[in-house]
Design a protein around this motif. Sequence first.
Motif, PDB file in Angstrom:
ATOM      1  N   THR A  58      20.362  20.836  39.256  1.00  0.00           N
ATOM      2  CA  THR A  58      20.831  22.071  39.875  1.00  0.00           C
ATOM      3  C   THR A  58      19.655  22.831  40.455  1.00  0.00           C
ATOM      4  N   GLY A  59      19.932  23.590  41.505  1.00  0.00           N
ATOM      5  CA  GLY A  59      18.904  24.377  42.168  1.00  0.00           C
ATOM      6  C   GLY A  59      18.896  24.109  43.653  1.00  0.00           C
ATOM      7  N   ASP A  60      17.912  24.681  44.337  1.00  0.00           N
ATOM      8  CA  ASP A  60      17.778  24.435  45.777  1.00  0.00           C
ATOM      9  C   ASP A  60      16.462  23.729  46.126  1.00  0.00           C
ATOM     10  N   GLN A  61      15.699  23.364  45.080  1.00  0.00           N
ATOM     11  CA  GLN A  61      14.480  22.582  45.264  1.00  0.00           C
ATOM     12  C   GLN A  61      14.408  21.509  44.181  1.00  0.00           C
ATOM     13  N   PHE A  62      13.709  20.422  44.516  1.00  0.00           N
ATOM     14  CA  PHE A  62      13.373  19.457  43.477  1.00  0.00           C
ATOM     15  C   PHE A  62      11.865  19.283  43.465  1.00  0.00           C
ATOM     16  N   GLU A  63      11.350  18.874  42.318  1.00  0.00           N
ATOM     17  CA  GLU A  63       9.934  18.561  42.191  1.00  0.00           C
ATOM     18  C   GLU A  63       9.801  17.253  41.434  1.00  0.00           C
ATOM     19  N   ILE A  64       8.906  16.394  41.893  1.00  0.00           N
ATOM     20  CA  ILE A  64       8.611  15.146  41.196  1.00  0.00           C
ATOM     21  C   ILE A  64       7.120  15.120  40.904  1.00  0.00           C
ATOM     22  N   GLY A  65       6.771  14.734  39.675  1.00  0.00           N
ATOM     23  CA  GLY A  65       5.371  14.764  39.267  1.00  0.00           C
ATOM     24  C   GLY A  65       4.933  13.435  38.681  1.00  0.00           C
ATOM     25  N   ALA A  66       3.632  13.211  38.679  1.00  0.00           N
ATOM     26  CA  ALA A  66       3.068  11.962  38.168  1.00  0.00           C
ATOM     27  C   ALA A  66       1.718  12.232  37.530  1.00  0.00           C
ATOM     28  N   GLN A  67       1.324  11.362  36.631  1.00  0.00           N
ATOM     29  CA  GLN A  67      -0.037  11.343  36.109  1.00  0.00           C
ATOM     30  C   GLN A  67      -0.821  10.322  36.919  1.00  0.00           C
ATOM     31  N   ILE A  68      -2.007  10.697  37.360  1.00  0.00           N
ATOM     32  CA  ILE A  68      -2.798   9.858  38.259  1.00  0.00           C
ATOM     33  C   ILE A  68      -4.190   9.648  37.682  1.00  0.00           C
ATOM     34  N   ILE A  69      -4.667   8.438  37.762  1.00  0.00           N
ATOM     35  CA  ILE A  69      -6.056   8.116  37.429  1.00  0.00           C
ATOM     36  C   ILE A  69      -6.726   7.643  38.718  1.00  0.00           C
ATOM     37  N   LYS A  70      -7.734   8.365  39.139  1.00  0.00           N
ATOM     38  CA  LYS A  70      -8.419   8.067  40.389  1.00  0.00           C
ATOM     39  C   LYS A  70      -9.779   7.438  40.094  1.00  0.00           C
ATOM     40  N   PHE A  71     -10.123   6.389  40.841  1.00  0.00           N
ATOM     41  CA  PHE A  71     -11.402   5.721  40.662  1.00  0.00           C
ATOM     42  C   PHE A  71     -12.462   6.323  41.585  1.00  0.00           C
ATOM     43  N   GLN A  72     -13.712   5.997  41.307  1.00  0.00           N
ATOM     44  CA  GLN A  72     -14.810   6.438  42.162  1.00  0.00           C
ATOM     45  C   GLN A  72     -14.625   5.883  43.574  1.00  0.00           C
ATOM     46  N   PRO A  73     -15.114   6.588  44.622  1.00  0.00           N
ATOM     47  CA  PRO A  73     -14.946   6.112  45.990  1.00  0.00           C
ATOM     48  C   PRO A  73     -15.442   4.685  46.217  1.00  0.00           C
ATOM     49  N   VAL A  74     -16.546   4.308  45.579  1.00  0.00           N
ATOM     50  CA  VAL A  74     -17.051   2.950  45.749  1.00  0.00           C
ATOM     51  C   VAL A  74     -16.026   1.944  45.234  1.00  0.00           C
ATOM     52  N   ALA A  75     -15.379   2.266  44.106  1.00  0.00           N
ATOM     53  CA  ALA A  75     -14.345   1.376  43.571  1.00  0.00           C
ATOM     54  C   ALA A  75     -13.153   1.320  44.515  1.00  0.00           C
ATOM     55  N   ASN A  76     -12.801   2.464  45.138  1.00  0.00           N
ATOM     56  CA  ASN A  76     -11.727   2.449  46.133  1.00  0.00           C
ATOM     57  C   ASN A  76     -12.042   1.494  47.270  1.00  0.00           C
ATOM     58  N   MET A  77     -13.289   1.528  47.730  1.00  0.00           N
ATOM     59  CA  MET A  77     -13.689   0.660  48.842  1.00  0.00           C
ATOM     60  C   MET A  77     -13.558  -0.808  48.485  1.00  0.00           C
ATOM     61  N   LEU A  78     -13.730  -1.120  47.212  1.00  0.00           N
ATOM     62  CA  LEU A  78     -13.645  -2.503  46.765  1.00  0.00           C
ATOM     63  C   LEU A  78     -12.227  -2.896  46.383  1.00  0.00           C
ATOM     64  N   GLY A  79     -11.270  -1.989  46.629  1.00  0.00           N
ATOM     65  CA  GLY A  79      -9.878  -2.337  46.417  1.00  0.00           C
ATOM     66  C   GLY A  79      -9.250  -1.792  45.155  1.00  0.00           C
ATOM     67  N   TYR A  80      -9.978  -0.986  44.375  1.00  0.00           N
ATOM     68  CA  TYR A  80      -9.417  -0.405  43.164  1.00  0.00           C
ATOM     69  C   TYR A  80      -8.762   0.927  43.519  1.00  0.00           C
ATOM     70  N   ASP A  81      -7.464   0.884  43.754  1.00  0.00           N
ATOM     71  CA  ASP A  81      -6.742   2.073  44.191  1.00  0.00           C
ATOM     72  C   ASP A  81      -6.338   2.934  42.997  1.00  0.00           C
ATOM     73  N   SER A  82      -6.065   4.192  43.289  1.00  0.00           N
ATOM     74  CA  SER A  82      -5.572   5.088  42.251  1.00  0.00           C
ATOM     75  C   SER A  82      -4.332   4.484  41.599  1.00  0.00           C
ATOM     76  N   ILE A  83      -4.229   4.673  40.287  1.00  0.00           N
ATOM     77  CA  ILE A  83      -3.051   4.204  39.573  1.00  0.00           C
ATOM     78  C   ILE A  83      -2.261   5.415  39.097  1.00  0.00           C
ATOM     79  N   TYR A  84      -0.970   5.231  38.871  1.00  0.00           N
ATOM     80  CA  TYR A  84      -0.108   6.372  38.595  1.00  0.00           C
ATOM     81  C   TYR A  84       0.999   5.990  37.620  1.00  0.00           C
ATOM     82  N   ARG A  85       1.596   7.013  37.049  1.00  0.00           N
ATOM     83  CA  ARG A  85       2.826   6.859  36.286  1.00  0.00           C
ATOM     84  C   ARG A  85       3.693   8.075  36.584  1.00  0.00           C
ATOM     85  N   LEU A  86       4.863   7.845  37.183  1.00  0.00           N
ATOM     86  CA  LEU A  86       5.770   8.956  37.448  1.00  0.00           C
ATOM     87  C   LEU A  86       6.157   9.614  36.136  1.00  0.00           C
ATOM     88  N   ASP A  87       6.151  10.944  36.129  1.00  0.00           N
ATOM     89  CA  ASP A  87       6.273  11.693  34.888  1.00  0.00           C
ATOM     90  C   ASP A  87       7.631  12.383  34.731  1.00  0.00           C
TER      91      ASP A  87
END
Length: 239
Positions: A109-138
């Motif tokens: 019920t309401g006129d808005q919804f919100e969806i949230g997640a817990q996120i673990i972000k890696f260092q930029p160098v790890a991102n460049m090597l393919g290690y993307d942020s991981i998540y769990r919808l909360d």
Amino acid sequence: MGLIWWILPAIAGVVGLMLLFAGFGKLASLKPVSGGTRLLFGVGFLGLAGIVAFAGLNLQTYKRLTYERDIANIKFAAVDGVPDTYHVDLTFSDGRKLLEANGAQPVLTGDQFEIGAQIIKFQPVANMLGYDSIYRLDYLEGREARRFSSEAVTEATTNGIALAQNPGLDVHALAEKEGNRFGFDAEYGSATYQPMGDRFEYNVNLTQDALVARPTEATKSLIQRGEYPGFQATNGGTK
């Protein structure tokens, strides 16, 4: 990272090493001219390998750091006779549906919804090597947009449903304590909210930094029509 950015420097590096070894062999055979030539070309190929590898990593920064993944699709359908109340059709990226314990669709019920997640972000160098942020919808939550007073701190009620349990080891809590040892950059919660209405549909994406909920073109038209009575969509939109 594209394989070409590994293959090219690997080939150049192998050729460079072969020429270096051949050059040392010639020098050992007292052939300084041919040995020196091979050494020179070997160093050149190794240098080329390094340049190509670093160029690939640099290009990867533009790709990986703007990488987005589809993680959910949300649709709303009004409950007949009950204002601001909607059945929720949420489909996760793996095809699973969000259902209550009795198998029914959740109702918000309401006129808005919100969806949230817990996120673990890696260092930029790890991102460049393919290690993307991981998540769990909360959680998924329904609420009123104007639920607080601007004159004082007030209370407000919301309604929602948890999207995940926490069995076994709590990786998010572990990342908060020991993240720096494993290349984690940050551990945090991210949420996004949008208007909730009949026939509204959103695609929820995860960037390297946050959740984003984007309305479909049909939903954009419905939102505009509600905000501006008489609005008519163009360019193929819903009228």
